[in-house]
Motif scaffolding. Structure first.
Motif, PDB file in Angstrom:
ATOM      1  N   TYR A   1      -0.529  92.497  35.674  1.00  0.00           N
ATOM      2  CA  TYR A   1      -0.800  91.269  34.920  1.00  0.00           C
ATOM      3  C   TYR A   1      -2.290  90.945  34.932  1.00  0.00           C
ATOM      4  CZ  TYR A   1      -1.510  86.298  34.154  1.00  0.00           C
ATOM      5  OH  TYR A   1      -2.008  85.097  33.724  1.00  0.00           O
ATOM      6  N   GLU A   2      -2.903  91.032  36.107  1.00  0.00           N
ATOM      7  CA  GLU A   2      -4.326  90.706  36.224  1.00  0.00           C
ATOM      8  C   GLU A   2      -5.170  91.670  35.390  1.00  0.00           C
ATOM      9  OE1 GLU A   2      -5.842  88.205  37.580  1.00  0.00           O
ATOM     10  OE2 GLU A   2      -4.108  87.255  38.522  1.00  0.00           O
ATOM     11  N   TYR A   3      -4.787  92.935  35.398  1.00  0.00           N
ATOM     12  CA  TYR A   3      -5.555  93.904  34.611  1.00  0.00           C
ATOM     13  C   TYR A   3      -5.339  93.667  33.115  1.00  0.00           C
ATOM     14  CZ  TYR A   3      -8.135  98.098  33.569  1.00  0.00           C
ATOM     15  OH  TYR A   3      -9.100  98.954  33.101  1.00  0.00           O
ATOM     16  N   PHE A   4      -4.101  93.372  32.744  1.00  0.00           N
ATOM     17  CA  PHE A   4      -3.798  93.080  31.337  1.00  0.00           C
ATOM     18  C   PHE A   4      -4.571  91.850  30.869  1.00  0.00           C
ATOM     19  CE2 PHE A   4      -1.288  90.859  28.107  1.00  0.00           C
ATOM     20  CZ  PHE A   4      -1.124  91.856  27.160  1.00  0.00           C
ATOM     21  N   LYS A   5      -4.655  90.849  31.732  1.00  0.00           N
ATOM     22  CA  LYS A   5      -5.377  89.618  31.393  1.00  0.00           C
ATOM     23  C   LYS A   5      -6.855  89.912  31.147  1.00  0.00           C
ATOM     24  CE  LYS A   5      -5.958  86.507  34.618  1.00  0.00           C
ATOM     25  NZ  LYS A   5      -5.702  85.434  35.616  1.00  0.00           N
TER      26      LYS A   5
ATOM     27  N   SER B   1       6.001  98.199  31.055  1.00  0.00           N
ATOM     28  CA  SER B   1       6.324  98.055  29.636  1.00  0.00           C
ATOM     29  C   SER B   1       5.776  96.744  29.078  1.00  0.00           C
ATOM     30  CB  SER B   1       7.841  98.112  29.445  1.00  0.00           C
ATOM     31  OG  SER B   1       8.198  97.788  28.119  1.00  0.00           O
ATOM     32  N   VAL B   2       5.975  95.668  29.823  1.00  0.00           N
ATOM     33  CA  VAL B   2       5.521  94.342  29.377  1.00  0.00           C
ATOM     34  C   VAL B   2       4.006  94.300  29.199  1.00  0.00           C
ATOM     35  CG1 VAL B   2       5.273  91.934  30.103  1.00  0.00           C
ATOM     36  CG2 VAL B   2       7.480  93.077  30.328  1.00  0.00           C
TER      37      VAL B   2
ATOM     38  N   ILE C   1      -3.983 102.781  38.275  1.00  0.00           N
ATOM     39  CA  ILE C   1      -3.756 101.729  39.268  1.00  0.00           C
ATOM     40  C   ILE C   1      -2.720 102.231  40.269  1.00  0.00           C
ATOM     41  CG2 ILE C   1      -2.905  99.382  39.628  1.00  0.00           C
ATOM     42  CD1 ILE C   1      -3.912  98.738  36.770  1.00  0.00           C
ATOM     43  N   VAL C   2      -3.099 102.278  41.538  1.00  0.00           N
ATOM     44  CA  VAL C   2      -2.233 102.826  42.584  1.00  0.00           C
ATOM     45  C   VAL C   2      -1.562 101.697  43.361  1.00  0.00           C
ATOM     46  CG1 VAL C   2      -2.094 104.335  44.599  1.00  0.00           C
ATOM     47  CG2 VAL C   2      -3.787 104.805  42.806  1.00  0.00           C
TER      48      VAL C   2
END
Length: 237
Positions: A229-233, A110-111, A184-185
């Motif tokens: 987080y890394e993918y969102f970044k 969600s975040v 993402i698995v």
């Protein structure tokens, strides 16, 4: 389905996205749940006092329970039918068994803007009140898709244009991510990603750890959160 305990009930009551049926209390005069009763009254939620209702719970309920509808899962075909912008980044959990890990990953999803999570029907945690509580409201933002065969689901997704990324102990550094649409698995708490599922991954990334550490791996919930987080970044989905 019931959410029990003061904190979990209060958080769920505050979240207007979660449908409520009724609030059940052991004692309406209990000062410790006064704020919960007031919030339920403010939101026009039915309140009933029933001591016997709590006999079925094996863990601490603190004299308060929120009854909500049974969780509704989404079908994989329903997800594929959605507009691409609503399913650009998807998470697939390969046999996550701990409800706290599932709830934690839902919260992180969600975040970081992920609204779809795929889980296997067998040998994996379901969405329970404990999962909803741990997600801290994130469950309202995330659709959960149950599949009979995760490997087959990933193969079908690849046919629909998805690139499948695995989070595994042995893989490439967390850089040069492929742009959406991706799945993402994240693997099981103890065994990681099963060979059949790993075979469907187009690329595998690993989370770097200190060589000085005596710990062999990260908690699945934490590992999944770091990966998201890394993918969102990288892409800000």
């Amino acid at each position: 389905m019931e959410i029990i305990g003061r904190q979990g009930v209060y958080v769920a009551l505050e979240d207007d996205r979660i449908e409520k049926i009724r609030l059940v209390v052991m004692d309406r005069n209990n000062e410790r749940i006064k704020d919960i009763i007031e919030l339920a009254e403010k939101k026009n939620i039915k309140i009933s006092e029933d001591r016997n209702f709590f006999n079925k719970f094996k863990r601490s309920h603190q004299g308060v329970a929120l009854v909500i509808p049974e969780f509704k899962y989404m079908e994989l075909d329903e997800m594929f039918a959605l507009p691409k912008e609503e399913r650009e980044v998807v998470v697939a959990l390969d046999s996550i068994e701990d409800v706290n890990n599932l709830g934690s990953i839902i919260r992180s999803a969600s975040v970081f803007g992920v609204s779809k999570i795929i889980i296997p029907k067998d040998r994996a945690a379901d969405v329970t009140p404990a999962v909803i509580k741990t997600s801290q409201g994130g469950i309202a933002d995330v659709d959960i898709i149950k599949v009979t065969n995760l490997s087959r689901a990933l193969k079908d997704a690849k046919d629909k244009g998805y690139f499948v990324i695995g989070c595994h102990m042995e893989g490439e550094p967390m850089e040069n991510f492929v742009s959406p649409p991706v799945i993402i698995v994240v693997g099981n708490e103890h065994k990681g990603i099963r060979p059949g599922v790993l075979k469907e991954c187009d690329k595998v990334h690993t989370i770097p750890m200190s060589k000085k550490s005596s710990v062999g791996s990260l908690n699945a919930g934490i590992a999944g959160s770091i990966m998201l987080y890394e993918y969102f970044k990288a892409f800000g989905v």
